[in-house]
Write a protein that holds these residues in place. Sequence first.
Motif, short mmCIF file in Angstrom:
data_model
loop_
_atom_site.label_atom_id
_atom_site.label_comp_id
_atom_site.label_asym_id
_atom_site.label_seq_id
_atom_site.Cartn_x
_atom_site.Cartn_y
_atom_site.Cartn_z
N GLY A 197 0.92 -1.12 0.00
CA GLY A 197 0.05 0.11 -0.12
C GLY A 197 0.79 1.28 0.25
N LYS A 198 0.22 2.21 0.24
CA LYS A 198 1.06 3.65 0.45
C LYS A 198 2.00 3.66 1.45
N VAL A 199 3.38 4.03 1.11
CA VAL A 199 4.19 4.07 1.94
C VAL A 199 4.96 5.63 2.07
N ASP A 200 4.93 6.27 3.02
CA ASP A 200 5.32 7.65 2.98
C ASP A 200 6.85 7.78 3.16
N ILE A 201 7.44 6.80 3.90
CA ILE A 201 8.76 7.20 4.36
C ILE A 201 9.71 5.87 4.18
N LEU A 202 10.78 5.89 3.59
CA LEU A 202 11.74 4.74 3.59
C LEU A 202 13.04 5.17 4.36
N TRP A 203 12.91 4.56 5.58
CA TRP A 203 13.77 5.10 6.73
C TRP A 203 14.98 3.91 6.83
#
Length: 479
Positions: free
Chosen positions: A233-239
């Motif tokens: 699904g929607k992912v906002d941050i790749l940390w």
Amino acid sequence: MKYLFIGFVIACMASGPVLAQQHSEQNHSKYVWPKDSLVKKKLNQWQDIKFGLLMHWGTYSQWGVVESWSLCPEDEGWCVRRGPESGNWYGYKKAYENLQTTFNPTRFNPERWATAAKAAGMKYMIFTTKHHDGFCMFDTKQTDYKITSTKSPFASNPRSNVTKEILGAFRHEGFMVGTYFSKPDWNTESYWWPYFPPKDRNVSYDPKKYPELWKKFSDFSYNQIQELMTGYGKVDILWLDGGWVRPASTIDSTVSWQRTIPYSQDIDMGRIAGMGRQNQPGLLVVDRTVSGEFENYVTPEQQIPDHYMPIPWESCLTMGDSWSYIPKENFKPARKLVQMLVDIVAKNGNMLLNIAPGPDGEWHEEAYTRLAEIGAWMSVNGESIYGTKPLAPYRQNQWAFTTNGKTRYASYLPTETETVLPAAITLPLTSTVSKETVTILGTKQVLKWKKVGNTMEVSVPEKLRQQLAGKPVWVFKIG
């Protein structure tokens, strides 16, 4: 996570002791502002929401030991082995990796976490999809060392793909969500190649000497991140964690831990970020401690800068003492946690607070209590936090200042012995309008004040002082 020290002069709360470990000041000129308009928009949105949840969770919770680091053959305090075969690294590694066969978190209920975090005022969440040990908390096709493997008893649970379940539960509550991903992988033979036993946290061979093996590892990393960017699904941050996996050109020899990196470990972040943003437009990429275009915000760990920072940043901190689950945790008082948040926001940062689930899939009940206590304060005072910008002088003694552009907020952080506000209190702010009104959030009474030099002296009635007694922070609203 663990002791990835970055370039800040750091101090604890103004009322607390200074941390023993001090570091050189961050060179703000190394920060690269994003050019992509969607990334800029998301970064602004992220800076407005201020308060997030981080969760470290893996098979290590069964032993109640530090996340991954006991596998690392370094003579550091956080790498001490505790558990079966602790005197034999090879035997210990085998026993550690065998935890996969007993990890069965049957009380797993991410909706409870999301509900509690939302009530606390948190608005974004980062989950550890894979730590340095390589155990995947998602259904990757790149390795069988994962929670959904038939080797893992939890694989038969309909919610076994815990990353998907967690992201979905938090997204449902309106959170921005992010995936923590470790760049190093100590379970993968193309990183810790068995031909050479590992000497430390780094790759066990020279990538320049064995380019095909390094290419295999780089592709492995790319493919796993691609799975996270396309199937969840929607992912906002790749940390991204594990800052020693970096090109040699980015190694800062003035930082002690970076001086120990023996090889260039370039996994082609341009390729990874490009793929991520193709699938997740506007994706924030946080390549921790690697200054440049792929570190959209910086992340001091277990530390708070001692001054205002003009770049986007986030202090990642533990609610207790440990990033990972330990049976008896020493949770910080809600009062201290609230004061840390106020301190951070006044310096232009966000606070990412870690809570570690246990082997049964639940938090300590005390963690829920802390979140409820924080939420009680946030429900009254949140307007001084969300969507605000720091206001000079930012932090001064026990004061912290923010503004929403129209209204100014002066937050008073009491010492441990202060339970009530003084009857007369001096706000170190200059009033530009003689008829400005002053109130305290949580009350409607307009307070009397007078200008004294470049400050505002405010009178607080006794009834109000008693009504507001014991609060972790008192916020004066001026406007």
